[in-house]
Design a protein around this motif. Structure first.
Motif, PDB file in Angstrom:
ATOM      1  N   SER A  64      10.972  -8.544  -3.405  1.00 35.17           N
ATOM      2  CA  SER A  64       9.488  -9.285  -3.346  1.00 35.17           C
ATOM      3  C   SER A  64       8.925  -7.652  -3.778  1.00 35.17           C
ATOM      4  N   LEU A  65       8.704  -6.879  -2.166  1.00 37.33           N
ATOM      5  CA  LEU A  65       7.919  -6.108  -1.906  1.00 37.33           C
ATOM      6  C   LEU A  65       7.732  -5.251  -3.427  1.00 37.33           C
ATOM      7  N   LEU A  66       9.924  -4.539  -3.657  1.00 39.45           N
ATOM      8  CA  LEU A  66       9.739  -3.486  -5.358  1.00 39.45           C
ATOM      9  C   LEU A  66       8.851  -4.258  -5.738  1.00 39.45           C
ATOM     10  N   LEU A  67       8.340  -4.970  -6.655  1.00 39.74           N
ATOM     11  CA  LEU A  67       8.118  -5.572  -7.420  1.00 39.74           C
ATOM     12  C   LEU A  67       6.673  -5.614  -7.514  1.00 39.74           C
ATOM     13  N   SER A  68       5.921  -5.059  -6.638  1.00 42.52           N
ATOM     14  CA  SER A  68       4.366  -5.189  -6.406  1.00 42.52           C
ATOM     15  C   SER A  68       3.514  -4.396  -5.944  1.00 42.52           C
ATOM     16  N   ILE A  69       2.503  -3.765  -7.172  1.00 37.60           N
ATOM     17  CA  ILE A  69       1.986  -3.254  -7.669  1.00 37.60           C
ATOM     18  C   ILE A  69       1.307  -2.658  -6.585  1.00 37.60           C
ATOM     19  N   SER A  70       0.648  -3.314  -5.899  1.00 42.75           N
ATOM     20  CA  SER A  70      -0.213  -3.345  -3.989  1.00 42.75           C
ATOM     21  C   SER A  70       0.741  -2.580  -3.140  1.00 42.75           C
ATOM     22  N   PHE A  71       1.807  -2.474  -3.175  1.00 40.90           N
ATOM     23  CA  PHE A  71       3.046  -2.668  -2.148  1.00 40.90           C
ATOM     24  C   PHE A  71       2.918  -0.997  -2.162  1.00 40.90           C
ATOM     25  N   LEU A  72       3.397  -0.836  -3.706  1.00 42.63           N
ATOM     26  CA  LEU A  72       3.867   0.945  -3.966  1.00 42.63           C
ATOM     27  C   LEU A  72       2.774   1.755  -4.277  1.00 42.63           C
ATOM     28  N   GLY A  73       1.466   1.034  -4.379  1.00 42.05           N
ATOM     29  CA  GLY A  73      -0.178   1.874  -3.871  1.00 42.05           C
ATOM     30  C   GLY A  73      -0.147   1.983  -2.390  1.00 42.05           C
ATOM     31  N   ALA A  74       0.448   1.162  -1.663  1.00 44.94           N
ATOM     32  CA  ALA A  74      -0.134   1.351  -0.018  1.00 44.94           C
ATOM     33  C   ALA A  74       1.065   2.353   0.179  1.00 44.94           C
ATOM     34  N   VAL A  75       2.362   2.133  -0.220  1.00 43.24           N
ATOM     35  CA  VAL A  75       3.232   3.276   0.010  1.00 43.24           C
ATOM     36  C   VAL A  75       2.462   4.563  -0.992  1.00 43.24           C
ATOM     37  N   GLY A  76       2.063   4.866  -1.435  1.00 41.35           N
ATOM     38  CA  GLY A  76       1.730   6.323  -2.026  1.00 41.35           C
ATOM     39  C   GLY A  76       0.561   6.785  -1.389  1.00 41.35           C
ATOM     40  N   CYS A  77       0.065   6.007  -0.788  1.00 42.32           N
ATOM     41  CA  CYS A  77      -1.305   6.340  -0.082  1.00 42.32           C
ATOM     42  C   CYS A  77      -1.260   6.573   1.531  1.00 42.32           C
ATOM     43  N   TRP A  78      -0.188   5.400   2.191  1.00 43.45           N
ATOM     44  CA  TRP A  78       0.660   6.585   3.079  1.00 43.45           C
ATOM     45  C   TRP A  78       1.310   7.770   2.915  1.00 43.45           C
ATOM     46  N   PHE A  79       1.950   8.093   2.227  1.00 44.59           N
ATOM     47  CA  PHE A  79       2.901   8.989   1.852  1.00 44.59           C
ATOM     48  C   PHE A  79       1.397  10.553   1.865  1.00 44.59           C
ATOM     49  N   TRP A  80       0.421  10.051   1.347  1.00 46.93           N
ATOM     50  CA  TRP A  80      -0.632  10.351   0.854  1.00 46.93           C
ATOM     51  C   TRP A  80      -1.031  10.470   2.612  1.00 46.93           C
ATOM     52  N   SER A  81      -1.731   9.652   3.218  1.00 49.08           N
ATOM     53  CA  SER A  81      -1.917  10.023   4.455  1.00 49.08           C
ATOM     54  C   SER A  81      -1.363  10.488   5.450  1.00 49.08           C
ATOM     55  N   LEU A  82      -0.320  10.998   5.511  1.00 46.37           N
ATOM     56  CA  LEU A  82       1.133  11.300   5.967  1.00 46.37           C
ATOM     57  C   LEU A  82       1.240  12.559   6.036  1.00 46.37           C
ATOM     58  N   LYS A  83       1.159  13.387   4.926  1.00 49.28           N
ATOM     59  CA  LYS A  83       0.599  14.561   3.849  1.00 49.28           C
ATOM     60  C   LYS A  83      -0.857  14.814   4.947  1.00 49.28           C
ATOM     61  N   GLU A  84      -1.812  14.782   4.290  1.00 49.57           N
ATOM     62  CA  GLU A  84      -3.274  15.278   5.303  1.00 49.57           C
ATOM     63  C   GLU A  84      -2.402  15.408   6.436  1.00 49.57           C
ATOM     64  N   LEU A  85      -2.232  14.203   7.451  1.00 49.10           N
ATOM     65  CA  LEU A  85      -2.465  14.598   8.690  1.00 49.10           C
ATOM     66  C   LEU A  85      -1.257  15.480   9.000  1.00 49.10           C
ATOM     67  N   LEU A  86      -0.406  15.858   8.433  1.00 46.08           N
ATOM     68  CA  LEU A  86       0.964  17.141   9.329  1.00 46.08           C
ATOM     69  C   LEU A  86       0.165  18.622   8.239  1.00 46.08           C
ATOM     70  N   SER A  87      -1.147  18.311   7.644  1.00 49.92           N
ATOM     71  CA  SER A  87      -1.499  19.440   7.312  1.00 49.92           C
ATOM     72  C   SER A  87      -1.866  20.463   8.345  1.00 49.92           C
ATOM     73  N   LYS A  88      -2.193  21.955   8.563  1.00 42.00           N
ATOM     74  CA  LYS A  88      -2.958  22.487   9.152  1.00 42.00           C
ATOM     75  C   LYS A  88      -4.117  22.410   8.699  1.00 42.00           C
ATOM     76  N   GLU A  89      -4.947  22.431   7.260  1.00 41.55           N
ATOM     77  CA  GLU A  89      -6.428  22.340   7.031  1.00 41.55           C
ATOM     78  C   GLU A  89      -6.995  21.345   7.704  1.00 41.55           C
ATOM     79  N   GLU A  90      -8.575  22.103   7.281  1.00 36.01           N
ATOM     80  CA  GLU A  90      -9.988  21.836   7.870  1.00 36.01           C
ATOM     81  C   GLU A  90     -10.500  21.440   7.071  1.00 36.01           C
TER      82      GLU A  90
END
Length: 90
Positions: A64-90
């Motif tokens: 059910s999670l893999l078929l959920s558009i909102s779950f996949l979107g949340a995973v994408g946003c989570w990776f995006w926020s992780l990338k920003e958190l780990l980046s050194k740019e300010e």
């Protein structure tokens, strides 16, 4: 969504994630605290989705999670926020 009226949970979640990514994640210059808050909020959303999905069993919950558009979107946003958190740019 107050303006539209009653909509399904998937539509509401997808709308929220679209607006959230446009207004919060897409902003280029964020403080370290804002990056941490974004990551924490999205982590909490994913943990809740996982815990709710697996109440009925692992195989049905994962499907059910893999078929959920909102779950996949949340995973994408989570990776995006992780990338920003780990980046050194300010």
């Amino acid at each position: 969504i107050p303006i539209i009226g009653k909509v399904g949970a998937e539509v509401a979640a997808s709308t929220f994630l679209t607006l959230y990514s446009a207004t919060s994640l897409a902003v280029k210059k964020k403080s370290g605290a804002k990056k941490l808050v974004n990551f924490g909020a999205l982590s909490g959303i994913l943990v809740r989705r996982f815990s709710n999905a697996f109440v009925g069993g692992i195989s049905s919950g994962l499907g059910s999670l893999l078929l959920s558009i909102s779950f996949l979107g949340a995973v994408g946003c989570w990776f995006w926020s992780l990338k920003e958190l780990l980046s050194k740019e300010e």
